[in-house]
Write a protein that holds these residues in place. Sequence first.
Motif, PDB file in Angstrom:
ATOM      1  N   UNK A  53     -25.103  -0.022  55.408  1.00  0.00           N
ATOM      2  CA  UNK A  53     -26.281   0.298  56.209  1.00  0.00           C
ATOM      3  C   UNK A  53     -26.371  -0.615  57.423  1.00  0.00           C
ATOM      4  N   UNK A  54     -26.868  -0.051  58.516  1.00  0.00           N
ATOM      5  CA  UNK A  54     -27.162  -0.854  59.702  1.00  0.00           C
ATOM      6  C   UNK A  54     -28.453  -1.602  59.433  1.00  0.00           C
ATOM      7  N   UNK A  55     -28.381  -2.925  59.417  1.00  0.00           N
ATOM      8  CA  UNK A  55     -29.521  -3.743  59.020  1.00  0.00           C
ATOM      9  C   UNK A  55     -29.449  -5.063  59.763  1.00  0.00           C
ATOM     10  N   UNK A  56     -30.222  -5.179  60.829  1.00  0.00           N
ATOM     11  CA  UNK A  56     -30.133  -6.362  61.686  1.00  0.00           C
ATOM     12  C   UNK A  56     -30.766  -7.592  61.052  1.00  0.00           C
ATOM     13  N   UNK A  57     -31.432  -7.410  59.927  1.00  0.00           N
ATOM     14  CA  UNK A  57     -31.932  -8.560  59.181  1.00  0.00           C
ATOM     15  C   UNK A  57     -30.888  -9.024  58.171  1.00  0.00           C
ATOM     16  N   UNK A  66     -14.827   9.797  56.642  1.00  0.00           N
ATOM     17  CA  UNK A  66     -15.766   8.877  57.274  1.00  0.00           C
ATOM     18  C   UNK A  66     -17.012   9.673  57.598  1.00  0.00           C
ATOM     19  N   UNK A  67     -18.163   9.175  57.187  1.00  0.00           N
ATOM     20  CA  UNK A  67     -19.405   9.897  57.414  1.00  0.00           C
ATOM     21  C   UNK A  67     -20.531   8.971  57.822  1.00  0.00           C
ATOM     22  N   UNK A  68     -21.634   9.586  58.248  1.00  0.00           N
ATOM     23  CA  UNK A  68     -22.816   8.839  58.663  1.00  0.00           C
ATOM     24  C   UNK A  68     -24.031   9.420  57.959  1.00  0.00           C
ATOM     25  N   UNK A 116     -26.602   4.646  58.126  1.00  0.00           N
ATOM     26  CA  UNK A 116     -25.503   3.923  57.462  1.00  0.00           C
ATOM     27  C   UNK A 116     -24.211   4.696  57.655  1.00  0.00           C
ATOM     28  N   UNK A 117     -23.086   4.009  57.525  1.00  0.00           N
ATOM     29  CA  UNK A 117     -21.817   4.733  57.517  1.00  0.00           C
ATOM     30  C   UNK A 117     -21.235   4.739  56.107  1.00  0.00           C
ATOM     31  N   UNK A 118     -20.456   5.777  55.827  1.00  0.00           N
ATOM     32  CA  UNK A 118     -19.861   5.991  54.500  1.00  0.00           C
ATOM     33  C   UNK A 118     -18.383   6.260  54.675  1.00  0.00           C
ATOM     34  N   UNK A 119     -17.545   5.563  53.923  1.00  0.00           N
ATOM     35  CA  UNK A 119     -16.112   5.765  54.018  1.00  0.00           C
ATOM     36  C   UNK A 119     -15.509   5.884  52.628  1.00  0.00           C
ATOM     37  N   UNK A 120     -14.468   6.702  52.527  1.00  0.00           N
ATOM     38  CA  UNK A 120     -13.834   6.939  51.227  1.00  0.00           C
ATOM     39  C   UNK A 120     -12.321   6.978  51.405  1.00  0.00           C
TER      40      UNK A 120
END
Length: 244
Positions: free
Chosen positions: A64-68, A99-101, A198-202
């Motif tokens: 996940x994109x999480x700047x904290x 690759x997914x979002x 978030x990005x998802x990769x497999x």
Amino acid sequence: MKPICSAGIFMLAMSALSQAATYSFTTSAEYDANFREVVSGGSIGHNAGGYVSNTGVNQTVVVAYDTDGAGPGTTLYPVTLGTTLSMSADVTMNEAGSFGIFFSGVGGGTTYLALFNITTGGDQFRFFSGGSLATGAAGTQDFTDNSTNPMNLGESGNISASFEVLAVDGVRISMTANGQTFSRDYTGITLPPQVEIAFRTYNPAGATLGTQIDNLVVTDPIPEPSAIGLAALGMVGLAARRRR
């Protein structure tokens, strides 16, 4: 001219603005400070070569994109009419994989996944709904189509996806890979109050080289300070006209 029209112009100007954050992953600190591994199995991380790598075999990874960087739900985006949120990255898939979002509804609504697959039978664009960012589950497949401009294994290609609010009960999920774009409209839905991205990769069974992610860009609909000031001036002007 009616005052409400003036205010509408300022609000539209705000919704059309966006800002982008770019991550080239030159250091591990850049990855650690801005991303949160949700599902990893210990197979993803920063590579000294200046990219993020998933080396897991038969392993789904969600970041996940999480700047904290400290916990879930800390970088969320409000959903309003005209909202467009997107993520893009240069992706190298060394084996047939995906690759997914994710665009995950927080506080209600649905989670959506735009997924690009490299397969021996041809690359595919697929859209899912009702999945889970927390587990990596894709959900129900709603759309699939074959790519006519496939990516080559071992070569970097840009993949992006966007979440666009079209109406009070509709969104459009779009995905672009190697210059080819597909989209899916979801109507008659309940919009979530907020969205997490978030990005998802497999990597499939037998993978040895994994997937590499670099030059990741998140573009969000948060207005710039100058736009906020402009909108505020518009509201002041509107109030002044009403007092006359």
